[in-house]
Design an enzyme around this catalytic site. Sequence first.
Site, PDB file in Angstrom:
ATOM      1  N   ASP A   1       0.860  -1.182   0.000  1.00  0.00           N
ATOM      2  CA  ASP A   1       0.000   0.000   0.000  1.00  0.00           C
ATOM      3  C   ASP A   1       0.895   1.231   0.000  1.00  0.00           C
ATOM      4  O   ASP A   1       1.707   1.419   0.916  1.00  0.00           O
ATOM      5  CB  ASP A   1      -0.851  -0.028   1.285  1.00  0.00           C
TER       6      ASP A   1
ATOM      7  N   ASP B   1      -2.977   4.726  -2.297  1.00  0.00           N
ATOM      8  CA  ASP B   1      -3.940   5.382  -1.423  1.00  0.00           C
ATOM      9  C   ASP B   1      -4.370   6.750  -1.975  1.00  0.00           C
ATOM     10  O   ASP B   1      -3.512   7.525  -2.420  1.00  0.00           O
ATOM     11  CB  ASP B   1      -3.251   5.569  -0.053  1.00  0.00           C
TER      12      ASP B   1
ATOM     13  N   GLU C   1      -6.635   4.025  -5.607  1.00  0.00           N
ATOM     14  CA  GLU C   1      -7.873   4.295  -4.876  1.00  0.00           C
ATOM     15  C   GLU C   1      -8.375   5.664  -5.323  1.00  0.00           C
ATOM     16  O   GLU C   1      -7.733   6.681  -5.076  1.00  0.00           O
ATOM     17  CB  GLU C   1      -7.611   4.314  -3.364  1.00  0.00           C
TER      18      GLU C   1
ATOM     19  N   HIS D   1     -10.944  -2.238   4.244  1.00  0.00           N
ATOM     20  CA  HIS D   1     -10.754  -1.864   5.651  1.00  0.00           C
ATOM     21  C   HIS D   1     -11.483  -0.579   6.032  1.00  0.00           C
ATOM     22  O   HIS D   1     -11.448  -0.180   7.194  1.00  0.00           O
ATOM     23  CB  HIS D   1      -9.260  -1.719   5.922  1.00  0.00           C
ATOM     24  N   ASP D   2     -12.085   0.107   5.061  1.00  0.00           N
ATOM     25  CA  ASP D   2     -12.813   1.351   5.351  1.00  0.00           C
ATOM     26  C   ASP D   2     -14.328   1.150   5.292  1.00  0.00           C
ATOM     27  O   ASP D   2     -15.081   2.087   5.553  1.00  0.00           O
ATOM     28  CB  ASP D   2     -12.453   2.430   4.311  1.00  0.00           C
TER      29      ASP D   2
HETATM   30  C1  NOJ Z   1      -7.746   5.822   2.350  1.00  0.00           C
HETATM   31  C2  NOJ Z   1      -7.458   4.668   3.252  1.00  0.00           C
HETATM   32  O1  NOJ Z   1      -8.062   3.519   2.734  1.00  0.00           O
HETATM   33  C3  NOJ Z   1      -7.942   5.052   4.618  1.00  0.00           C
HETATM   34  O2  NOJ Z   1      -7.926   3.970   5.510  1.00  0.00           O
HETATM   35  C4  NOJ Z   1      -7.106   6.211   5.101  1.00  0.00           C
HETATM   36  O3  NOJ Z   1      -7.623   6.678   6.317  1.00  0.00           O
HETATM   37  C5  NOJ Z   1      -7.108   7.371   4.103  1.00  0.00           C
HETATM   38  N1  NOJ Z   1      -6.935   6.934   2.757  1.00  0.00           N
HETATM   39  C6  NOJ Z   1      -6.004   8.341   4.406  1.00  0.00           C
HETATM   40  O4  NOJ Z   1      -4.758   7.775   4.068  1.00  0.00           O
END
Ligand code: NOJ
Length: 539
Positions: free
Chosen positions: A98, A199, A241, A315-316
């Site tokens: 990542d 990210d 992402e 994970h989000d």
């Molecule tokens: C996206 C990530 O998936 C998330 O977990 C993170 O808090 C934010 N970007 C900031 O890096």
Amino acid sequence: MARKWWQDKVVYQIYPRSFQDSNGDGIGDLPGIISRLDYLADLGVDALWLSPVCQSPQDDNGYDISDYQNIDPMFGTLDDMEQLIAEAKKRNIKIIMDLVLNHSSDEHRWFQEAKKSKDNPYHDYYVWRDGEEGVLPNDMKASFGGSAWEWVPELGQYYFHQFSVKQPDLNWENPKVRREIYDMILWWMDKGVGGFRLDVIDQIAKEPDKKITTNGPKLHEFLRELSKETFQKADLITVGETWGADPERAKRYSNPDGSEFSMVFQFEHVMLDQEEGKEKWDLSPLPFVELKKNFAKWQKELHGSGWNSLFWNNHDLPRIVSRWGNDKEYRVESAKMLATILHGMQGTPYIYQGEELGMTNVRFPDITHYRDIETLHMYEERLEAGYKKEDIMKSIYAKSRDNARTPMQWNDSTNAGFTTGTPWIEVNPNYTEINAENETKDPDSIYNYYKKLIKLRKANEIFTEGEFHLLLEEDSQIFAYTRTTETETMCVIANFTATPAPCRLIEKWNKTEKLIHNYNTENTDGILRPYEAIIYIDR
Ligand code: NOJ
């Protein structure tokens, strides 16, 4: 379009701090992952995307990196990482790291230098604006609460941060920053890393004076340079992402000429229940017909001119079986149904740890059990704004990132076999029933269903190549589509509800070969049972 080597692969996402602890400190680590590689190889996945394991003060669980070329001691050492890459390779599994390139930690050496003085060589690595204390450059907000500007009195300047105050934004306008980043990536490539997830990569070309964060004017220029200087040298698998992607943008990100990434994560299907101008915490009903049309749009738009990532979880995000499925009476049926719909589409499927077990959201009794920075900030903000505690908890139960972050459920022993110590976040109490040990043994489990879906994708080119066509568009219960190549047609049919659904497609398709079915008895009456899902193929 020429076929790419990675197009029939399946990726598994690991959230390292919640996967497997090996030393009893309550936090998952790299040796823990190594000890579970056989499980992952048995599942049949080709690559593991690891959420960040680099050195970090863990303000945002590793998405705040203080040294990109070192492993955080809580996860292990560089040697452990090298061993993981080597052990995974023996099992034909690649490691995807990542990359958090939009921001670093404020504890990164670059930032420590940058805030020493305006003429420090690292000062321009970040985004600064002159000003006066208390007079913010503008009203931009940070994702985790408060202003996006933080005052540094010694410099008489504000720095810009789209996330927490401990995540200052890197200045991509500065060619030195870009070069440092490319050299760091090449260094990891040298170590045998097989790919990268990037990210919030569509936020790097920010222009705060114009209040632009996502999709800044220079974004694609930066991405093409990044890709050329790094990934393209080794034909890696890369995924950006991009919360701000529409199909046109996604075609650029995942252009088959390889000029940017292999593919992107876009989030339209995740945000369908978030109304314009509202936050993710403001709950509204999930629109099923829109979900189908949305997937159909992306399938059609990217066919032949880009490449989709297929995911329900990460994970989000909350656990899919608790969101679109039924995590009570029909947990097993609905988890398998959701997998069928997703894996039947064109693109690269991503499985988030525990999804293959049908792990569910968690409902901790109060906020003290929660750990996520976003959840904690929202709780405080909403309490102050006068929301009722029980309403805030309702939003947390539905949407908190901690739903995905409770420890992986390996078996029914204390702490689900995740740790012998005290886990950093509590285990979901349903681990005694839902766990990997039970499921690997049970031929009818969700785990074994995923395993079968992965095998089917490898054995049938139509999963990779077939063109998508949505059926029964307006039906309020059934999700059905075909995939076609010149010689074959596959049909995927699913009932998205707990109510039986008559389906005229069954009679016709029952005459063809069935590839997978989440019920053990035939469908003889053309009425889909709760969450019933079938894939047929006409060869
Ligand atoms: C996206 C990530 O998936 C998330 O977990 C993170 O808090 C934010 N970007 C900031 O890096």
